[in-house]
Design a protein around this motif. Structure first.
Motif, PDB file in Angstrom:
ATOM      1  N   VAL A 297       0.838  -1.202   0.000  1.00  0.00           N
ATOM      2  CA  VAL A 297       0.000   0.000   0.000  1.00  0.00           C
ATOM      3  C   VAL A 297       0.873   1.253   0.000  1.00  0.00           C
ATOM      4  CG1 VAL A 297      -1.614   1.347   1.396  1.00  0.00           C
ATOM      5  CG2 VAL A 297      -2.000  -1.096   1.050  1.00  0.00           C
ATOM      6  N   LEU A 298       1.912   1.263   0.821  1.00  0.00           N
ATOM      7  CA  LEU A 298       2.790   2.439   0.872  1.00  0.00           C
ATOM      8  C   LEU A 298       3.465   2.688  -0.469  1.00  0.00           C
ATOM      9  CD1 LEU A 298       4.579   2.216   4.340  1.00  0.00           C
ATOM     10  CD2 LEU A 298       2.721   3.730   3.664  1.00  0.00           C
ATOM     11  N   LYS A 348      -7.474  -5.725   7.569  1.00  0.00           N
ATOM     12  CA  LYS A 348      -6.581  -4.725   6.981  1.00  0.00           C
ATOM     13  C   LYS A 348      -7.313  -4.013   5.844  1.00  0.00           C
ATOM     14  CE  LYS A 348      -2.368  -7.417   7.873  1.00  0.00           C
ATOM     15  NZ  LYS A 348      -3.024  -8.600   8.467  1.00  0.00           N
ATOM     16  N   PHE A 349      -7.146  -2.692   5.814  1.00  0.00           N
ATOM     17  CA  PHE A 349      -7.641  -1.875   4.718  1.00  0.00           C
ATOM     18  C   PHE A 349      -6.552  -0.875   4.350  1.00  0.00           C
ATOM     19  CE2 PHE A 349     -12.004  -2.909   6.346  1.00  0.00           C
ATOM     20  CZ  PHE A 349     -12.414  -3.606   5.227  1.00  0.00           C
ATOM     21  N   ASP A 350      -6.479  -0.501   3.072  1.00  0.00           N
ATOM     22  CA  ASP A 350      -5.441   0.442   2.654  1.00  0.00           C
ATOM     23  C   ASP A 350      -5.591   1.786   3.343  1.00  0.00           C
ATOM     24  OD1 ASP A 350      -7.783   1.035   1.316  1.00  0.00           O
ATOM     25  OD2 ASP A 350      -6.791   1.612  -0.551  1.00  0.00           O
ATOM     26  N   ARG A 351      -6.821   2.196   3.650  1.00  0.00           N
ATOM     27  CA  ARG A 351      -7.020   3.503   4.271  1.00  0.00           C
ATOM     28  C   ARG A 351      -6.463   3.576   5.687  1.00  0.00           C
ATOM     29  NH1 ARG A 351     -12.192   2.607   6.866  1.00  0.00           N
ATOM     30  NH2 ARG A 351     -13.204   0.759   5.974  1.00  0.00           N
ATOM     31  N   TYR A 352      -6.268   2.407   6.338  1.00  0.00           N
ATOM     32  CA  TYR A 352      -5.698   2.422   7.677  1.00  0.00           C
ATOM     33  C   TYR A 352      -4.266   2.969   7.668  1.00  0.00           C
ATOM     34  CZ  TYR A 352      -9.549  -0.564   9.320  1.00  0.00           C
ATOM     35  OH  TYR A 352     -10.772  -1.063   9.644  1.00  0.00           O
ATOM     36  N   ALA A 353      -3.595   2.897   6.507  1.00  0.00           N
ATOM     37  CA  ALA A 353      -2.202   3.347   6.414  1.00  0.00           C
ATOM     38  C   ALA A 353      -2.079   4.849   6.214  1.00  0.00           C
ATOM     39  CB  ALA A 353      -1.507   2.620   5.258  1.00  0.00           C
ATOM     40  N   TYR A 394      -8.629   6.119  -6.723  1.00  0.00           N
ATOM     41  CA  TYR A 394      -8.132   5.191  -7.731  1.00  0.00           C
ATOM     42  C   TYR A 394      -6.679   5.463  -8.096  1.00  0.00           C
ATOM     43  CZ  TYR A 394     -12.165   2.378  -9.032  1.00  0.00           C
ATOM     44  OH  TYR A 394     -13.168   1.445  -9.027  1.00  0.00           O
ATOM     45  N   GLU A 395      -6.105   6.517  -7.514  1.00  0.00           N
ATOM     46  CA  GLU A 395      -4.750   6.887  -7.905  1.00  0.00           C
ATOM     47  C   GLU A 395      -3.710   5.984  -7.252  1.00  0.00           C
ATOM     48  OE1 GLU A 395      -3.716   8.743 -10.256  1.00  0.00           O
ATOM     49  OE2 GLU A 395      -5.804   9.092 -10.701  1.00  0.00           O
ATOM     50  N   ALA A 396      -2.637   5.758  -7.976  1.00  0.00           N
ATOM     51  CA  ALA A 396      -1.477   5.021  -7.475  1.00  0.00           C
ATOM     52  C   ALA A 396      -0.238   5.627  -8.109  1.00  0.00           C
ATOM     53  CB  ALA A 396      -1.597   3.534  -7.801  1.00  0.00           C
ATOM     54  N   ASP A 397       0.897   5.412  -7.486  1.00  0.00           N
ATOM     55  CA  ASP A 397       2.137   6.069  -7.900  1.00  0.00           C
ATOM     56  C   ASP A 397       2.478   5.730  -9.352  1.00  0.00           C
ATOM     57  OD1 ASP A 397       4.722   7.086  -8.167  1.00  0.00           O
ATOM     58  OD2 ASP A 397       5.150   6.720  -6.045  1.00  0.00           O
ATOM     59  N   PRO A 398       2.511   6.727 -10.237  1.00  0.00           N
ATOM     60  CA  PRO A 398       2.843   6.443 -11.643  1.00  0.00           C
ATOM     61  C   PRO A 398       4.269   5.959 -11.837  1.00  0.00           C
ATOM     62  CG  PRO A 398       2.714   8.809 -11.272  1.00  0.00           C
ATOM     63  CD  PRO A 398       2.229   8.156 -10.029  1.00  0.00           C
ATOM     64  N   HIS A 408      -3.656  -4.778  -9.774  1.00  0.00           N
ATOM     65  CA  HIS A 408      -3.386  -6.216  -9.673  1.00  0.00           C
ATOM     66  C   HIS A 408      -2.800  -6.596  -8.326  1.00  0.00           C
ATOM     67  CE1 HIS A 408      -4.260  -6.692 -13.921  1.00  0.00           C
ATOM     68  NE2 HIS A 408      -3.406  -5.717 -14.207  1.00  0.00           N
ATOM     69  N   VAL A 409      -2.510  -5.595  -7.477  1.00  0.00           N
ATOM     70  CA  VAL A 409      -1.848  -5.870  -6.208  1.00  0.00           C
ATOM     71  C   VAL A 409      -2.668  -5.392  -5.021  1.00  0.00           C
ATOM     72  CG1 VAL A 409       0.284  -5.589  -4.880  1.00  0.00           C
ATOM     73  CG2 VAL A 409       0.378  -5.641  -7.385  1.00  0.00           C
ATOM     74  N   ILE A 410      -3.102  -4.138  -5.028  1.00  0.00           N
ATOM     75  CA  ILE A 410      -3.788  -3.559  -3.868  1.00  0.00           C
ATOM     76  C   ILE A 410      -5.192  -3.127  -4.272  1.00  0.00           C
ATOM     77  CG2 ILE A 410      -1.628  -2.770  -2.840  1.00  0.00           C
ATOM     78  CD1 ILE A 410      -2.385   0.078  -3.769  1.00  0.00           C
TER      79      ILE A 410
END
Length: 1018
Positions: A297-298, A348-353, A394-398, A408-410
């Motif tokens: 997630v990070l 676990k949820f991604d927002r917890y991070a 929906y954003e993730a590190d480009p 495909h991962v998170i």
């Protein structure tokens, strides 16, 4: 301070607000309607100063509810009438169910105001972070930190939600920044108090926020510029400030501290058991992602500037970056300890991070501030990143492939796809207001779809005009090439001619849809459309409206000849012809005299672990009181499963909020345990009032039908997997095709009553019998008989499955008291001794205590006589009087019947009554012995307003479950009408007042004067 320095904080605040307003109305996450609902309850409780009524959860979400309540208050002041109408509707809810699409339209009215409050607080948090960093670090670091925070899409997305994570992260970051020492190196105790307050607010936003405290305390202890004693004092001061702030800012602790703390502690076990939710990770959906989850997630949720800044520190070392020595540990240690703490649980949820992401942003900003080339390189990373706030979650590190790789991962997104898909479906459908949409995210879909939104269920596919996330999609909604959701718009063609269906279906003309009403209205609708001898097509869509389908079947099945069903549009369609006139439509039952049950429907088969859902259609004749529903599955006279709860309709309004005369529907559930044996059971419904009194049931013609309504049969099929080991006391007895694994016996029982015991079985190789033989040996006397082993055939049980069976044979009332051995025989195997039961005997009298004042000879069924009775000749108005009946038994009855005594007027109206088992329940009819005399006293009070005159006392017996009466015969053998014996009369006097003195007239010329205090005067 120059002008630009004064303006800069407000410019940063404006930037943070603007980017958070962009996605504000584009989607609704599944949790937000729940927080609006809690905010409504929070506001109401605060306005009443009723702190115990504030919703309490393990979150605990106090800050979220407070901001939501502020938004609701502002909305109410701005649009008073409309807001009050929505609030009145919401306050009728007994609870908020995730499938209640109607509620989400009302809750969504207040959601934007609550979101704006969160936007304001999180944006102020960005400005405060800048001010704190400027005072404790330097201008460049503070400025970069504020820009990184303002333009972080993951932070933006959660800052525009009425939820807990952004608030927790904001307050946690402010606590960490507040703890930084001043530039002059001096330590102020005020900063500990303020940091404790921020930490308390983080914990009040979400309990996970308190997990930041250990890391912050460690950062204080690692500050080598202070002596150890001073460091320890600072940690103690921070802890005290946090605890005090948590208590002072948590209203539930003001009202009921113990309960509030219990809710918080119970939240841990809840979140790690039934609170677990499936989450996508590394190509799989699971409830327990492994330890790689938060590192992944990070990697994708950190923005490029933050990821690169942290990379600078890792590659060159914090000491090599000017001004970063010591600073990194103050933020990285709290972030790492927090991440470790949230990694240990299964949930676990991604927002917890998010809290860790904001903490890591500080050293990243400091690393960028130390670079000479940040002015020209940083905009290259920030400008494209600042334009992605349309769908920020929906954003993730480009730098790592963006959302195209991250998906495909998170997990990505949280409700955005459902809202966009619902909006698109509404545009595509010709009449969306009348359409039905299926979605696996009803809270996130219903606010954007004007028609009806139903939770996804495979058998509902034919009912819906549009489907979200359907594999056979007609259109895929994409964003920048990224698939978000799929949409299916359904069309259908139906046979020509007269059509009838229980619900709206795609392509079906409106005139073919049966009304959702009572049976008589439905019969009139059918009579207008159908003619004897003319064919019609009946679309049997029980999944779309099972209640109306059940009513159609009840009216048409007896009088229609139908062909075998043909599948059309995934639904069975039969062609029928009426051969006779439609039967009259009627209600199923009337409960308590004012609540009509119009229809009931349930699946013909069910299995554990699913619950059996029984749908009910009601129409209150008058505003009813709050009622409780009780449902059972019974077989062989025993209850095997039970369920129910508050009687609520589909939108979860309790029964006392139902408008009189309006038809409403609801669903009540019976949980099915895994050890429930397969077989056929009978579903039964009862209602209780607010005082836990079981309500009587009447038919439309006024005939009393007991207190339990038998709905119909249900077949329970084997569960997909067996139950765990039985909870009964263990045994190990191998029998033919079965293994007896447990037995539970009562320690005591009463002769003549039912002897209840339970057995647990495991299916083994062989052919088990379908019956058992029980025996009871008591000091030379024996009792026993044969019983079905289970409701179904044990030979059909899957191999290795375990089931618990129940038995309650009626024992002989002639058995002697003492220790009795209970034995069990299965097939040809020798009897097994299950255990010992202490048997008690009831006292029985075989002579009359005195000759009855009024001798009688009334035969009661086949088990007794009514030999006489005592009662007064006259009674004062409103006074309670006794009627003692003398029964003599012929033998034991087959059931425990209830005796009724009525005070009957000349017009047939009942002016007083008593209903109870003989001798106040101490002599049930099933325990009667031949020749036994039972003195049975009933107390009656004439109703208020009973007119003076002569009344008839009538007596009878009935089955409380079914309402069926026991036939009574007069001395000459003639059956008594209505199974009711008129045993005598009693005179009720007339009362009037002379000043403060009450005078009661009893009989002819007899007056009794009663003073105001109630003392009789001669």
């Amino acid at each position: 301070m120059n002008v630009s320095a004064k303006i800069r904080p407000w410019a940063l605040l404006l930037l943070a607000i603007l980017v958070r307003l962009i996605p504000l109305g584009r989607y609704v996450t599944p949790d937000e309607p729940i927080w609006v609902y809690r905010s409504v309850l929070f506001r109401d409780a605060v306005l009443r100063h009723d702190w115990a009524a504030i919703p309490q959860t393990g979150h605990p979400g106090i800050t979220t509810m407070a901001l939501g309540a502020l938004g609701i208050q502002a909305q109410t002041m701005w649009h008073t009438a409309e807001s009050q109408a929505h609030l009145a509707w919401i306050r009728n809810l007994a609870w908020l169910a995730p499938e209640n699409s109607a509620a989400f339209h009302h809750l969504n009215y207040f959601l934007p105001a609550g979101r704006l409050a969160v936007v304001g607080v999180s944006s102020l948090g960005v400005m405060l972070a800048y001010l704190l960093a400027r005072a404790r670090l330097d201008e460049r670091t503070a400025r970069l930190l504020a820009v990184f925070l303002a333009l972080d899409p993951f932070y933006i997305g959660h800052s525009a939600l009425l939820h807990t994570d952004a608030l927790q992260a904001t307050f946690g970051l402010l606590a960490a920044l507040t703890l930084l020492p001043r530039r002059d190196g001096r330590h102020s105790w005020r900063r500990l108090l303020l940091a404790g307050a921020w930490l308390a607010l983080a914990g009040l936003s979400k309990t996970l926020g308190l997990l930041l405290a250990p890391g912050l305390a460690l950062a204080l202890l690692m500050d080598r510029r202070s002596p150890w004693a001073e460091r320890g004092a600072q940690v103690l001061g921070l802890a005290c400030a946090t605890v005090i702030g948590y208590a002072l800012l948590n209203p539930p602790l003001w009202g009921s501290p113990r309960h509030a703390l219990e809710v918080l502690t119970q939240a841990v076990s809840y979140h790690e058991s039934i609170g677990l939710r499936p989450v996508y990770f590394a190509g799989h959906v699971t409830t327990t992602p492994d330890a790689r989850f938060y590192p992944a997630v990070l990697l994708w949720r950190l923005t490029p500037p933050v990821l690169l800044g942290l990379s600078f520190l890792l590659m060159r070392g914090a000491s090599a970056v000017k001004g970063s020595r010591g600073l990194s540990s103050r933020f990285t240690w709290p972030a790492l300890i927090y991440l470790l703490a949230i990694t240990l649980p299964d949930k676990k949820f991604d927002r917890y991070a998010l809290s860790a992401i904001l903490l890591l942003t500080v050293p990243a900003a400091r690393a960028w501030a130390a670079q000479r080339w940040w002015r020209w390189s940083l905009p290259l990373l920030l400008l494209p990143w600042a334009t992605v706030t349309i769908l920020p979650l929906y954003e993730a590190d480009p730098l790592l492939g963006g959302p195209w790789v991250a998906r495909h991962v998170i997990p990505l997104g949280w409700g955005e796809a459902s809202g966009l898909g619902a909006s698109l479906a509404a545009r595509e459908l010709p009449d969306p207001q009348a359409a039905t949409l299926l979605s696996d995210n009803v809270p996130g879909t219903a606010p954007f779809f004007p028609g009806r939104t139903l939770p996804w269920r495979e058998d509902r596919r034919p009912c819906a005009d549009a489907l979200l996330n359907d594999r056979g999609a007609t259109e895929t909604l994409r964003w920048a090439g990224l698939p978000l959701t799929t949409i299916t718009i359904r069309t259908a063609r139906w046979p020509s001619g007269t059509l009838i269906a229980p619900a709206h279906l795609p392509g079906l003309p409106d005139e073919a849809v049966a009304p959702q009403s009572d049976a008589s209205t439905l019969r009139a609708w059918l009579a207008q459309r159908l003619s004897t001898g003319e064919p019609f097509h009946w679309v049997q869509a029980s999944a779309c409206d099972p209640l109306t389908e059940a009513q159609l079947a009840e009216l048409l099945a007896p009088v229609a000849e139908c062909s075998p069903p043909v599948q059309r549009n995934q639904l069975p369609v039969v062609t029928c012809t009426l051969r006779d006139e439609l039967p009259p439509g009627s209600i199923r039952a009337r409960f308590g005299g004012d609540l009509d049950l119009l229809a009931a429907a349930w699946p013909p088969e069910a299995h554990a672990p699913d619950a059996l859902a029984i749908q009910l259609r009601w129409r209150p004749q008058a505003p009813p009181d709050r009622r409780t529903a009780y449902l059972t599955l019974s077989a062989g006279g025993l209850v095997w499963a039970e369920g129910g709860g508050d009687l609520v309709n589909r939108i979860t309004w309790p029964s006392d909020r139902w408008p009189a005369g309006e038809i409403t529907e609801g669903t009540t559930y019976i949980p099915l345990p895994l050890d429930l044996p397969p077989g056929t059971y009978t579903a039964t419904l009862s209602l209780f009032d607010a005082h836990t009194k079981r309500l009587g049931i009447w038919q439309a013609d006024g005939t009393f039908r007991g207190t339990s309504l038998r709905l119909g049969p249900v077949t329970i099929t084997p569960a997909p997997y067996p139950a765990e080991a039985s909870s009964l006391p263990p045994r190990e007895d191998a029998l033919a095709g079965l293994r007896l694994t447990g037995a539970a016996l009562p320690t005591e029982a009463t002769a003549g009553d039912r002897l209840s015991f339970r057995l647990s079985w495991e299916r083994t190789a062989g052919s088990p019998p379908d019956r058992i033989t029980w025996g009871l040996a008591c000091e030379g006397a024996r009792d026993g008989g044969r019983l079905p082993l289970a409701p179904g055939n044990p030979a059909s049980w899957p191999m290795g499955y375990r089931y618990e069976t129940r038995y309650a044979p009626r024992t002989s009332p002639r058995l002697p008291g003492g220790a009795c051995a209970l034995t069990l025989a299965v097939g040809d195997a020798p009897p097994l001794t299950l255990g010992t039961v202490k048997l008690r005997r009831r006292e029985a009298n075989f002579s009359f205590p005195h000759p009855p004042q009024t001798p009688l000879t009334v035969t009661v069924g086949t088990f007794g006589w009514l030999r006489g009775g005592d009662w007064p000749a006259e009674v004062q108005p409103g006074a309670t009087f006794s009627v003692t009946l003398f029964w003599q038994a012929q033998g034991a009855a087959d059931a425990d019947y209830t005796v009724f005594v009525h005070l009957l007027g000349a017009d047939g109206h009942i002016w007083g009554q008593s209903d109870r088992q003989p001798a106040e329940g101490h002599a049930p009819t099933s325990s009667w012995l031949a020749g036994q005399v039972i003195a049975d006293t009933h107390r009656l009070t004439p109703l208020a307003g009973t007119p003076p005159g002569t009344y008839t006392i009538t007596v009878g017996l009935y089955d409380a479950e079914s309402g069926g009466r026991i036939p009574l015969r007069a001395a000459d053998g003639a059956l008594l009408p209505d199974a009711r014996a008129q045993i005598g009369t009693i005179t009720v006097g007339r009362a009037y007042h002379i000043g403060d003195i009450q005078v009661a007239e009893i009989g002819s010329g007899v007056r009794k004067v009663v003073e105001k205090g109630g003392r009789a005067c001669p």
